[in-house]
Write a protein that holds these residues in place. Structure first.
Motif, PDB file in Angstrom:
ATOM      1  N   MET A 145      42.716  38.716  33.779  1.00 24.87           N
ATOM      2  CA  MET A 145      42.238  37.781  34.937  1.00 24.87           C
ATOM      3  C   MET A 145      43.459  36.996  35.590  1.00 24.87           C
ATOM      4  O   MET A 145      43.576  36.804  37.063  1.00 24.87           O
ATOM      5  N   PHE A 181      32.408  38.242  34.236  1.00 31.02           N
ATOM      6  CA  PHE A 181      32.040  37.853  33.195  1.00 31.02           C
ATOM      7  C   PHE A 181      32.818  36.506  33.068  1.00 31.02           C
ATOM      8  O   PHE A 181      32.249  35.639  32.396  1.00 31.02           O
ATOM      9  N   THR A 182      34.167  36.392  33.163  1.00 25.59           N
ATOM     10  CA  THR A 182      34.909  35.284  33.059  1.00 25.59           C
ATOM     11  C   THR A 182      34.539  33.991  33.736  1.00 25.59           C
ATOM     12  O   THR A 182      34.508  33.180  33.020  1.00 25.59           O
ATOM     13  N   PHE A 239      26.567  42.236  53.674  1.00 27.30           N
ATOM     14  CA  PHE A 239      25.388  42.608  53.702  1.00 27.30           C
ATOM     15  C   PHE A 239      25.223  44.674  53.187  1.00 27.30           C
ATOM     16  O   PHE A 239      24.240  44.806  53.031  1.00 27.30           O
ATOM     17  N   TYR A 274      25.701  42.519  44.854  1.00 28.43           N
ATOM     18  CA  TYR A 274      26.821  43.148  45.017  1.00 28.43           C
ATOM     19  C   TYR A 274      26.620  44.350  45.460  1.00 28.43           C
ATOM     20  O   TYR A 274      27.390  44.031  46.691  1.00 28.43           O
ATOM     21  N   GLY A 275      26.293  45.216  45.340  1.00 32.70           N
ATOM     22  CA  GLY A 275      26.316  46.305  45.385  1.00 32.70           C
ATOM     23  C   GLY A 275      25.402  46.711  46.586  1.00 32.70           C
ATOM     24  O   GLY A 275      25.800  47.399  48.106  1.00 32.70           O
ATOM     25  N   LEU A 304      35.887  46.610  35.616  1.00 23.22           N
ATOM     26  CA  LEU A 304      36.721  46.002  35.587  1.00 23.22           C
ATOM     27  C   LEU A 304      36.731  44.726  36.657  1.00 23.22           C
ATOM     28  O   LEU A 304      36.449  43.538  36.226  1.00 23.22           O
ATOM     29  N   LEU A 305      35.452  44.565  36.890  1.00 23.15           N
ATOM     30  CA  LEU A 305      35.050  43.759  38.300  1.00 23.15           C
ATOM     31  C   LEU A 305      34.444  43.004  37.467  1.00 23.15           C
ATOM     32  O   LEU A 305      34.078  41.823  37.336  1.00 23.15           O
ATOM     33  N   VAL A 360      41.097  51.753  33.904  1.00 22.60           N
ATOM     34  CA  VAL A 360      42.309  52.221  35.067  1.00 22.60           C
ATOM     35  C   VAL A 360      42.655  53.644  35.934  1.00 22.60           C
ATOM     36  O   VAL A 360      43.141  53.828  36.647  1.00 22.60           O
ATOM     37  N   VAL A 399      40.879  39.097  28.032  1.00 23.49           N
ATOM     38  CA  VAL A 399      40.039  38.850  29.559  1.00 23.49           C
ATOM     39  C   VAL A 399      40.441  37.888  30.363  1.00 23.49           C
ATOM     40  O   VAL A 399      40.617  37.998  31.492  1.00 23.49           O
ATOM     41  N   PHE A 400      40.254  36.729  30.047  1.00 29.49           N
ATOM     42  CA  PHE A 400      41.131  35.868  30.315  1.00 29.49           C
ATOM     43  C   PHE A 400      42.533  35.450  31.117  1.00 29.49           C
ATOM     44  O   PHE A 400      42.701  35.449  32.369  1.00 29.49           O
ATOM     45  N   PRO A 403      22.813  44.030  48.844  1.00 28.61           N
ATOM     46  CA  PRO A 403      22.804  42.695  49.128  1.00 28.61           C
ATOM     47  C   PRO A 403      21.035  42.834  49.658  1.00 28.61           C
ATOM     48  O   PRO A 403      20.510  41.823  49.372  1.00 28.61           O
ATOM     49  N   ILE A 406      34.082  42.663  34.321  1.00 31.71           N
ATOM     50  CA  ILE A 406      34.805  42.274  32.820  1.00 31.71           C
ATOM     51  C   ILE A 406      35.385  41.234  33.201  1.00 31.71           C
ATOM     52  O   ILE A 406      35.276  40.114  32.538  1.00 31.71           O
ATOM     53  N   PHE A 407      36.075  41.199  33.967  1.00 30.65           N
ATOM     54  CA  PHE A 407      37.613  40.184  34.340  1.00 30.65           C
ATOM     55  C   PHE A 407      36.895  39.553  35.530  1.00 30.65           C
ATOM     56  O   PHE A 407      37.898  38.055  35.350  1.00 30.65           O
ATOM     57  N   LEU A 408      35.984  39.220  35.785  1.00 33.98           N
ATOM     58  CA  LEU A 408      35.746  38.489  37.367  1.00 33.98           C
ATOM     59  C   LEU A 408      34.342  37.992  36.868  1.00 33.98           C
ATOM     60  O   LEU A 408      34.025  37.157  36.652  1.00 33.98           O
ATOM     61  N   VAL A 445      30.725  33.004  32.312  1.00 33.68           N
ATOM     62  CA  VAL A 445      30.894  32.080  30.993  1.00 33.68           C
ATOM     63  C   VAL A 445      31.527  31.222  30.951  1.00 33.68           C
ATOM     64  O   VAL A 445      30.731  30.050  30.229  1.00 33.68           O
ATOM     65  N   THR A 446      32.484  31.282  32.124  1.00 35.80           N
ATOM     66  CA  THR A 446      33.157  29.318  31.774  1.00 35.80           C
ATOM     67  C   THR A 446      31.837  28.464  32.518  1.00 35.80           C
ATOM     68  O   THR A 446      32.290  27.051  31.819  1.00 35.80           O
ATOM     69  N   LEU A 503      40.516  46.091  43.152  1.00 31.13           N
ATOM     70  CA  LEU A 503      41.038  44.971  42.377  1.00 31.13           C
ATOM     71  C   LEU A 503      41.834  46.557  40.903  1.00 31.13           C
ATOM     72  O   LEU A 503      42.575  46.032  40.314  1.00 31.13           O
ATOM     73  N   GLU A 562      36.692  46.441  44.443  1.00 32.03           N
ATOM     74  CA  GLU A 562      36.422  46.981  43.267  1.00 32.03           C
ATOM     75  C   GLU A 562      37.793  47.658  43.741  1.00 32.03           C
ATOM     76  O   GLU A 562      38.551  48.101  42.445  1.00 32.03           O
TER      77      GLU A 562
END
Lengths: 374, 464
Positions: free
Chosen positions: A21, B13-14, A52, B42-43, B6-7, B452, A17-18, B45, B9-11, B17-18, A64, A61
């Motif tokens: 990313m 979450f990463t 907003f 996010y969805g 994807l949003l 994807v 995942v990293f 506000p 898991i890859f942004l 967690v960091t 992405l 999304e």
């Protein structure tokens, strides 16, 4: 070390995942996806309003997923995984025998089909034109022995019966089904939904027969090939290991034409000859024939003795129109998806006496632009 | 935001967690609260404000209850007011349209406007969580949470914010103050998360597509209708339990231990057992905060049956503001009552496979009431299940079913604990970390491939 091994799942997960990313952040962004034939989304504009109301989130999304690293690898992975699970056709494309890819069948849309054919014959009658309709059958129907064992039914049988009924006594239908079935050559591209040059030549012969023309002999053409063609069914399938197709350019050296192209009939630019060879270097090579989709294409042959022909069509016509250029001094090729003006004035102004309608059967059943034909 | 994107898991979450593990422990709750609100906002506000209001209201209620700890009457008033406001908010956002629709049947009110109110995501889940806190404090089952940040982090905790499990406050009270995050827990979490991801993306989404195709084709025939409702049954289970798994897995990664929410419900041998295995956290909540306070089974058979029906009508209504959900709940209320009265004893004596068929049949049928919101929809689909008017199966439907058959079989096997049993037998083998990791990589890469490839990723439980 032992601890890392014991927890290998999370090590691998975190690395994946990293890395993905970081690749997403670092890799340069493509503007255009040639596989999908579309412009990829830009980074969405940030404003208080867009954040907003949530529209920024949605757009981000899309951004992405449009620019996800190794995108075509993942698309391919999904396609082959589905195939392995027995789900041939999951992407809308069947993987058939001998490297053939087929679009899945459209459902029969009897209502739209008969309405569309009605619009076509009404137009021909109103303008008092010598007319014919060429409906190109679907590849899956003609090449059914190459389809996967489990597949949905192609509706060509019912659709052609409907067309024949609706046209009866009004306009002749050029029906290629038997000719295509018994042909020895490759009629359809394996990786694209269109018909090949050989298939188009057969259509050309049938059209000549209909309009009382003497077709140019097959031996008059010199054939040039391009060996690495990947068409649209290939792009949609995600089955990247499919072997490439061949595009044949059938050139009649005695033929000299000028091609005028625009979207609205203004003849913006011109080109010598029927073939736009630079497309053979691009990802999609089919536009080598008359430069692909345009609203208006005018082919002028000063040496031809025949009259003036109008072709109202979709992209199935691009290759076979070239053959007809030998017979007509002027061919006006109109694509109703892009040309938004009425056509009757054009017919009167140019002195057009014949019209040929060329549509792939799927398009004839689904196209909503034909209603605007007038 | 949903986990199977994807949003996330890859942004999300990463980054989360960091930063989380880079921060000293004392800042972690605050950080969690911040990312929770980001995740939620996010969805949609604007609903973050509602969330903050709800956190503040219930946190203050807790403090007030403690302040009045020597005055039972005052405490009772605080509790009643709090519950009324919580239920009122849920009622306003979720049920106002439904109630107005009913009121229109009263003569003179037929012109009543039906308000169009957007449903804040997860409100059904977090309202139940905040109520569990206030009720627990009132009952003295847990201590008051003095820290606004810790309480806010609990209410809005992103792993279970949108689709549960419904975490009762006293189950995580200690973890809010002191968590022992460690590598082994994290690893466990990663594995559960990846199982959930595969359930959601690789099985539930595909079953959803199959159901959509077979449902829409009204002339597909009897077999197609049955395969269709079976696919929907599988979709609901893998969607919801996959999401719960992802929530539980993420919980482990951040040091939380949530209770399990699904326990192989489709292997049940009675409806009673099914509801002990399906959406366990919801069943527990209703038992603890509605059924038992109403007297449970301690006030005689009649009262018990009444209590069962109250609980099940509410359970149905919790799933959606529409009569079909009430009916769905009452349907289970009736079945559970019949089982309690005598059927359970009969079922125990019957061969196991008959009990399985009995249970599965009734559960699968129940999903028809769950899916179709109108009686027309229910009856016309029932007609397709039990009539040969359109034949056994159309050719196209047969092709659709056959191409999905391998995954259908995989999904059915995955409803049983077979894989878990095999995995447990291998627990101490040296190669297990490698096979686990390979399975995890396959789940991740294939899910990403699927995400994807298509944008087909609607999450079913958003409606609740």
């Amino acid at each position: 070390m032992k601890k890392l091994y014991q927890h290998l799942s999370s090590v691998v997960f975190l690395v994946l995942v990293f890395v993905l990313m970081l690749l997403f952040i670092v890799l340069p962004k493509q503007e255009y996806s040639s596989n999908e034939k579309r412009v990829l989304s830009d980074f969405p504009a940030v404003s208080a309003q867009s954040v907003f109301d949530g529209s920024f989130g949605t757009a981000f999304e899309t951004y992405l997923s449009d620019h996800f690293p190794l995108r075509s690898f993942f698309v391919g992975l999904n396609s082959y995984y589905q195939l392995m699970l027995g789900n041939n056709g999951a992407t809308g494309i069947y993987k058939g025998a001998d490297g053939y890819l087929f679009s899945k069948p459209e459902a029969l849309k009897a209502d739209r089909l008969t309405r569309n054919t009605g619009y076509l014959s009404t137009f021909a009658e109103k303008n008092n034109l010598n007319a014919a309709l060429l409906a190109v059958p679907t590849a899956g129907y003609i090449l059914d022995e190459k389809l996967p064992a489990v597949h949905e039914e192609y509706v060509d049988e019912e659709a052609f019966a409907l067309i024949q009924n609706s046209l009866a006594g009004r306009m002749p239908l050029i029906d290629m089904r038997n000719t295509f079935r018994s042909a020895q050559e490759q009629i359809y591209y394996r990786t694209d939904h269109h018909i090949t040059s050989a298939g188009s030549y057969l259509c050309y012969q049938a059209i000549c027969n209909q309009f009382g023309l003497q077709p140019v002999q097959r031996s008059s053409f010199s054939v040039q090939t391009s060996e690495d063609f990947y068409g649209t069914t290939y792009s949609r399938s995600g089955l990247w290991f499919t072997k490439p197709d061949t595009v044949e350019i059938w050139k009649d050296e005695n033929l000299s034409v000028k091609v005028y192209v625009s979207e609205d009939g203004s003849e913006d630019w011109t080109h010598d000859g029927l073939f736009f060879m630079h497309h053979l270097d691009a990802d999609d090579q089919y536009p080598v024939f008359l430069d692909g989709n345009h609203g208006y294409v005018h082919i002028r042959n000063e040496n031809a003795t025949g009259g003036k022909l109008l072709i109202v069509k979709d992209s199935y016509a691009h290759c076979l129109t070239g053959f007809l250029a030998a017979h007509y001094s002027d061919i006006y090729m109109i694509d109703l998806r892009y040309y938004k003006l009425s056509i009757s004035p054009l017919v009167a102004e140019k002195g057009i006496d014949s019209v040929l309608f060329v549509y792939g059967l799927d398009n004839l059943m689904t196209d909503s632009n034909i209603a605007w034909l007038e | 935001m949903v986990f199977s994107s994807l949003l996330f898991i890859f942004l999300f979450f990463t980054v989360t967690v960091t930063v989380y593990y880079a921060l000293p422990k004392r800042f972690r709750n605050g950080f969690l609260l911040a990312v929770n609100l980001l995740f939620y906002g996010y969805g949609e506000p604007v609903f973050v404000l509602l969330m903050i209001f709800s956190i503040t209201l219930n946190w203050c209620s807790g403090l007030l209850l403690q302040k009045c700890s020597d005055n039972k009457t005052k405490q009772r008033i605080i509790l009643i007011v709090n519950v009324l406001v919580n239920i009122g908010l849920l009622g306003y956002f979720k049920y106002a349209g439904f109630v107005c629709g009913m009121l229109r049947h009263i003569p003179g009110l037929s012109e009543l406007a039906i308000p169009e109110i957007a449903l804040p995501i997860g409100i059904s889940f977090y309202t139940f969580q905040t109520m569990s806190y206030v009720i627990d404090v009132y009952r003295g089952d847990c201590r008051v949470q003095k820290s606004f940040v810790a309480f806010g982090a609990y209410v809005s905790l992103f792993p279970q914010l949108i689709a549960g499990p419904i975490v009762r406050y006293h189950d995580v009270a200690d973890q809010l103050d002191t968590r022992h995050e460690n590598f082994a827990e994290f690893d466990k979490g990663v594995k559960i998360f990846l199982v959930g991801l595969a359930k959601k993306v690789l099985i539930a989404n595909r079953m959803g597509q199959l159901w959509d195709v077979l449902r829409a084709d009204e002339e597909a025939g009897l077999v197609a209708a049955w395969v269709g409702i079976l696919a929907y049954s599988l979709q609901i289970y893998f969607d919801f339990s996959g999401y719960s798994d992802m929530a539980i897995g993420l919980g482990h990664m951040f040091g939380f231990d949530f209770l399990k929410n699904f326990d192989y419900p489709y292997i049940s041998k009675s409806i009673t057992e099914f509801w002990r295995r399906w959406h366990i956290s919801l069943g527990t909540w209703f038992r603890e905060y509605v059924y038992i306070p109403l007297g449970g089974n301690r006030k005689g058979k009649v009262r018990q049956i009444l209590n069962i029906f109250v609980v099940w009508a509410l359970t149905g209504l919790w799933h959606g503001a529409s009569w079909n959900f009430v009916f769905w709940g009452v349907y289970f209320g009736i079945l559970l009552t019949i089982e309690k009265l005598f059927l359970l004893k009969v079922l125990k004596k019957l061969p196991a496979f008959i009990s399985h068929i009995y249970t599965l049949f009734l559960v699968v049928i129940s999903w028809i009431f769950f899916y179709f919101e109108t009686t027309d929809g229910i009856f016309s689909f029932m007609g397709r299940l039990f009539s040969l008017a359109d034949g056994w199966v159309s050719q196209n439907a047969a092709a659709t079913i056959l191409t999905s058959l391998p995954l259908l079989l995989i999904a059915i096997v995955a409803c049983t604990p077979l894989a878990k049993t095999i995995r447990q037998k291998l627990e101490n083998k040296a190669f297990v970390p490698v096979t686990d990791a390979l399975a995890g990589v396959a789940s991740l890469l294939l899910s990403v491939g699927s995400l994807v490839y298509d944008s087909y990723n609607p999450f079913l439980y958003f409606r609740f």
